[in-house]
Design an enzyme around this catalytic site. Structure first.
Site, PDB file in Angstrom:
ATOM      1  N   ARG A 123       0.788  -1.126  -0.017  1.00 55.64           N
ATOM      2  CA  ARG A 123      -0.077  -0.040   0.070  1.00 55.64           C
ATOM      3  C   ARG A 123       0.828   1.257   0.183  1.00 55.64           C
ATOM      4  NH1 ARG A 123      -3.908  -0.624   4.999  1.00 55.64           N
ATOM      5  NH2 ARG A 123      -4.482   1.368   4.124  1.00 55.64           N
ATOM      6  N   LYS A 152      -2.136   9.434   5.057  1.00 58.59           N
ATOM      7  CA  LYS A 152      -2.142   8.411   6.160  1.00 58.59           C
ATOM      8  C   LYS A 152      -1.068   7.665   6.356  1.00 58.59           C
ATOM      9  CE  LYS A 152      -5.156   5.569   3.770  1.00 58.59           C
ATOM     10  NZ  LYS A 152      -6.422   4.817   3.615  1.00 58.59           N
ATOM     11  N   HIS A 153      -0.784   7.313   7.483  1.00 52.54           N
ATOM     12  CA  HIS A 153      -1.199   7.307   8.836  1.00 52.54           C
ATOM     13  C   HIS A 153      -0.500   7.967   9.633  1.00 52.54           C
ATOM     14  CE1 HIS A 153      -2.619   3.671   6.859  1.00 52.54           C
ATOM     15  NE2 HIS A 153      -3.952   3.978   7.215  1.00 52.54           N
ATOM     16  N   HIS A 165      -5.786  -1.765  13.009  1.00 55.43           N
ATOM     17  CA  HIS A 165      -7.210  -2.033  12.908  1.00 55.43           C
ATOM     18  C   HIS A 165      -7.775  -3.047  14.197  1.00 55.43           C
ATOM     19  CE1 HIS A 165      -6.606  -1.380   8.623  1.00 55.43           C
ATOM     20  NE2 HIS A 165      -7.886  -0.870   8.810  1.00 55.43           N
ATOM     21  N   ASP A 235      -8.223   8.469  12.243  1.00 53.84           N
ATOM     22  CA  ASP A 235      -8.519   7.101  11.563  1.00 53.84           C
ATOM     23  C   ASP A 235      -9.863   6.521  12.358  1.00 53.84           C
ATOM     24  OD1 ASP A 235      -8.332   5.138   9.825  1.00 53.84           O
ATOM     25  OD2 ASP A 235      -6.127   4.348  10.746  1.00 53.84           O
TER      26      ASP A 235
END
Length: 329
Positions: A123, A152-153, A165, A235
């Site tokens: 990513r 981000k992040h 997460h 977030d």
């Protein structure tokens, strides 16, 4: 910025209308089969076109892609390419986002890691600070005029192993170490004019033991050291709940703490129901009335968010203005 998992336009319009929310994050459960149907959804979310909400999407491309018709190069395909290729890819991706009636793209991962096992590896836009910085800046330039870029992040997930997460990743990285590594792509994206900065649920314990999303220290660093003047957003606050840490079990308390720390917008997705956002709004009101959150902090946050909303309204079907950048030669 709220979320409910449905494509029912009546339900979405009611959700935005009843709670007067400042934004909505489109997730997979909001995605219809084609672009015309998605435009109907974004139109339903826009109760007042003169003050449109910040409708956002995680359209990174590749592994994190909400638009099934996005077949543009993914971040992992751009890591070794010329930055010009990144600018072209993100310009085209932002055009897809804008065509669907979406103003904000949570699409630029400014983290950096050389760890091939990291869940972020596919990513990111570069595996070294300088490589990532060049492509992050290019991505921001590509999106300008089409979608409002989000970095981000912050302050950098790459230095904090683990997945935010389900836990709160921590790192002993010092502030000086951060300045020469993980800060570099964020600085480049901010200098390129990114109008939104997403704060991660990451603890740089040598700087602040609290997650950056709840840390006044990290918000001060973003503003004073990196010169960020745009909208700071958390977030997903549901991720704090998912960490299992008892002190983060209350979404309303998390939202109030995030606003007090310096965020201008709070985001709720995981565990979010139609009642979650109204509860958070009521909690923020109560916190301001009690003095727990200063009124000028609320005014500052609301002003920054409304400036972006009004910029979208002013652009209409034209190019989105950049609210934080200076003209390029």
């Amino acid at each position: 910025m709220g979320h409910i998992p449905t494509t029912d336009t009546a339900a979405l319009r009611s959700y935005m209308q009843n709670d007067a929310l400042g934004g909505f994050l489109l997730m997979g459960a909001n995605m219809p089969a084609d672009e015309p149907a998605l435009r109907a959804i974004t139109a339903a979310l826009t109760v007042d076109p003169s003050r449109p909400p910040l409708i956002a999407i995680d359209q990174e491309g590749g592994d994190v892609s909400r638009l099934p018709w996005d077949d543009l190069p993914a971040p992992y395909e751009l890591q070794d390419a010329d930055p010009a290729a990144t600018e072209a890819a993100y310009a085209a991706r932002a055009a897809l986002v804008r065509q669907a009636g979406i103003g904000v793209n949570f699409g630029i991962v400014a983290d950096v890691t050389a760890d091939p096992q990291s869940f972020l590896r596919r990513r990111i836009l570069g595996t070294t600070p300088d490589a990532a910085a060049a492509r992050v800046a290019a991505a921001v330039h590509g999106e300008q005029g089409k979608a409002l870029s989000t970095l981000k992040h912050f302050p950098g997930h790459g230095a904090a192993p683990g997945d935010s997460h389900s836990t709160i990743p921590a790192t002993a990285t010092t502030l000086d170490q951060w300045r020469t590594a993980d800060a570099v792509p964020f600085r480049a994206g901010i200098e390129a004019g990114a109008p939104l900065l997403m704060f991660g649920h990451l603890a740089y314990t040598a700087v602040d033991t609290a997650p950056a999303s709840l840390s006044p220290t990290w918000h001060r660093i973003a503003r004073e050291e990196l010169g960020f003047t745009g909208v700071a957003i958390t977030d997903d606050l549901g991720m704090l709940e998912a960490s299992g840490v008892p002190e983060y079990a209350d979404p309303v308390a998390n939202a109030v703490a995030a606003l007090a720390a310096g965020n201008d917008m709070v985001l709720t997705v995981v565990y979010s129901t139609p009642e979650t956002a109204p509860r958070i709004v009521d909690g923020i009101v109560a916190a301001v009335q009690s003095g727990a959150v200063p009124l000028d902090r609320l005014d500052e946050a609301a002003t920054r968010v409304m400036e972006l909303r009004l910029a979208i309204a002013a652009a209409g079907t034209g190019d989105l203005p950049c609210t934080t950048c200076t003209p390029r030669d």
